[in-house]
Write a protein that holds these residues in place. Structure first.
Motif, PDB file in Angstrom:
ATOM      1  N   GLN A  51      45.405  36.981  46.003  1.00 36.50           N
ATOM      2  CA  GLN A  51      44.088  37.149  46.611  1.00 36.50           C
ATOM      3  C   GLN A  51      43.251  38.157  45.835  1.00 36.50           C
ATOM      4  O   GLN A  51      42.063  37.926  45.574  1.00 36.50           O
ATOM      5  CB  GLN A  51      44.268  37.589  48.074  1.00 36.50           C
ATOM      6  CG  GLN A  51      44.862  36.490  48.934  1.00 36.50           C
ATOM      7  CD  GLN A  51      45.554  36.982  50.188  1.00 36.50           C
ATOM      8  OE1 GLN A  51      46.096  36.207  50.955  1.00 36.50           O
ATOM      9  NE2 GLN A  51      45.578  38.289  50.400  1.00 36.50           N
ATOM     10  N   ALA A  52      43.848  39.266  45.438  1.00 40.01           N
ATOM     11  CA  ALA A  52      43.105  40.281  44.694  1.00 40.01           C
ATOM     12  C   ALA A  52      42.668  39.748  43.332  1.00 40.01           C
ATOM     13  O   ALA A  52      41.530  39.975  42.896  1.00 40.01           O
ATOM     14  CB  ALA A  52      43.965  41.534  44.528  1.00 40.01           C
ATOM     15  N   ALA A  53      43.557  39.021  42.653  1.00 38.00           N
ATOM     16  CA  ALA A  53      43.240  38.504  41.315  1.00 38.00           C
ATOM     17  C   ALA A  53      42.097  37.498  41.375  1.00 38.00           C
ATOM     18  O   ALA A  53      41.167  37.538  40.550  1.00 38.00           O
ATOM     19  CB  ALA A  53      44.480  37.860  40.701  1.00 38.00           C
ATOM     20  N   ILE A  54      42.134  36.588  42.333  1.00 37.92           N
ATOM     21  CA  ILE A  54      41.088  35.569  42.435  1.00 37.92           C
ATOM     22  C   ILE A  54      39.752  36.193  42.811  1.00 37.92           C
ATOM     23  O   ILE A  54      38.697  35.827  42.266  1.00 37.92           O
ATOM     24  CB  ILE A  54      41.499  34.488  43.445  1.00 37.92           C
ATOM     25  CG1 ILE A  54      42.676  33.674  42.884  1.00 37.92           C
ATOM     26  CG2 ILE A  54      40.329  33.560  43.772  1.00 37.92           C
ATOM     27  CD1 ILE A  54      43.202  32.622  43.815  1.00 37.92           C
ATOM     28  N   LEU A  55      39.762  37.151  43.723  1.00 40.99           N
ATOM     29  CA  LEU A  55      38.501  37.760  44.146  1.00 40.99           C
ATOM     30  C   LEU A  55      37.875  38.604  43.039  1.00 40.99           C
ATOM     31  O   LEU A  55      36.656  38.580  42.845  1.00 40.99           O
ATOM     32  CB  LEU A  55      38.738  38.609  45.390  1.00 40.99           C
ATOM     33  CG  LEU A  55      39.028  37.817  46.674  1.00 40.99           C
ATOM     34  CD1 LEU A  55      39.275  38.762  47.836  1.00 40.99           C
ATOM     35  CD2 LEU A  55      37.874  36.882  47.003  1.00 40.99           C
ATOM     36  N   VAL A  56      38.680  39.334  42.294  1.00 46.26           N
ATOM     37  CA  VAL A  56      38.147  40.123  41.184  1.00 46.26           C
ATOM     38  C   VAL A  56      37.582  39.195  40.112  1.00 46.26           C
ATOM     39  O   VAL A  56      36.506  39.450  39.542  1.00 46.26           O
ATOM     40  CB  VAL A  56      39.235  41.044  40.604  1.00 46.26           C
ATOM     41  CG1 VAL A  56      38.775  41.670  39.293  1.00 46.26           C
ATOM     42  CG2 VAL A  56      39.582  42.145  41.596  1.00 46.26           C
TER      43      VAL A  56
END
Length: 305
Positions: free
Chosen positions: A274-279
């Motif tokens: 989730q963090a990787a996709i949002l960043v």
């Protein structure tokens, strides 16, 4: 201009919220992390305890609400594999991907603008036919296939380039070359078409009649008016380079956000996914806003009202 930036920012925030929800749901459709992180002989009691420890036993809406609340507080959760803040891991990997894109995109623009402009000056000529053929092949060839073939030829057979890592400039050659091929192929075609339109205009014909040199006609009179469509497509290609890095980094063992994302998907490390996709999505939105703003500088007739 300020109102335009504000509107685009609000649109981006709404898109990010929607993306948060979609990514959250899709990540959990892959299955329970307990199946990967606990031994096969784990009892149901142990599985329940693991899910309770990480909040996976809460209703899905409760988990989503807790995640969104955490995002707005800058807390993306902890990695299940490493017990580290997911955002810290992403921010450590993202500069490598940005560096890869920062090297690739200027190379793409230089190749496509120069090649497309020269090809358009003599349509149907030898250079135009060769440039069109190579650019069409480049635009049509999947990144993963080019990456695998590149490893086979230059690393396995010729042994002149390494297969993975980032230690020296040689480690960057294949990833940059693979990421350059497709967007350059697309932009060469766009630049060629746009330049041909500009070269058929009245002011260019007048310059030719005055005996102005071909180099001046191409790169001074016609180039600026040809750049707007290129910038429009280049924004999509820049986002494509960031997204394409997911595959390329995996093939070449490049320690960027793409490889981190793939590894996290395979291990169902939800917080890191989730963090990787949002960043990554935030970076793409910023690229698009910057490109929209640049329109007014390339063509003063454009105003963002």
């Amino acid at each position: 201009m300020g109102d335009f930036i504000f509107r685009r920012s609000m649109q981006s925030i709404l898109s990010l919220v929607f993306l948060i929800i979609v990514v959250f749901i899709l990540a959990r459709m892959t299955g329970s992390p307990a199946q990967l992180f606990l031994p096969p002989e784990a009892t149901q009691q142990q599985i329940d305890a693991y899910n309770a420890l990480h909040g996976f036993d809460d209703p899905l809406l409760v988990q989503l609400g807790n995640f969104i609340l955490g995002v707005f507080q800058g807390d993306f959760g902890e990695s299940l594999r490493y017990s580290r803040p997911a955002l810290d891991m992403v921010l450590e990997a993202f500069p490598t991907t940005l560096a890869l894109a920062a090297v690739t995109m200027p190379l793409v623009l230089i190749i496509s603008i120069v090649t497309g402009a020269l090809a358009a000056y003599r349509p149907g000529g030898l250079f135009d036919r060769i440039a069109s053929l190579i650019s069409l092949i480049g635009a049509s060839t999947p990144n993963f296939w080019v990456a695998i073939v590149g490893v086979l030829i230059f690393s396995v057979t010729l042994k002149v380039l390494p297969t993975s890592g980032t230690g020296t400039w040689a480690h960057w050659v294949l990833p940059v070359a693979v990421l350059t091929l497709r967007p350059a192929g697309v932009l060469v075609q766009v630049m060629r078409t746009s330049m041909m339109t500009a070269l058929s205009s009245v002011y260019v014909k007048a310059a030719k009649a005055k005996g102005v040199k071909a180099r001046t006609i191409i790169f001074v009179h016609a180039l600026r008016n040809s750049l707007l469509p290129v910038i429009t497509v280049a924004s999509d290609q820049a986002a494509g380079i960031v997204n394409g890095a997911v595959i390329v980094e995996t093939v070449f063992g490049f320690p960027g956000i793409g490889k981190l994302m793939i590894d996290s998907v395979l291990m169902r490390d939800f917080a890191v996914i989730q963090a990787a996709i949002l960043v990554t999505a935030l970076a793409v939105f910023l690229i698009n806003i910057i490109v929209d703003i640049s329109y007014a500088f390339v063509d003063p007739r454009i105003r963002h009202s």
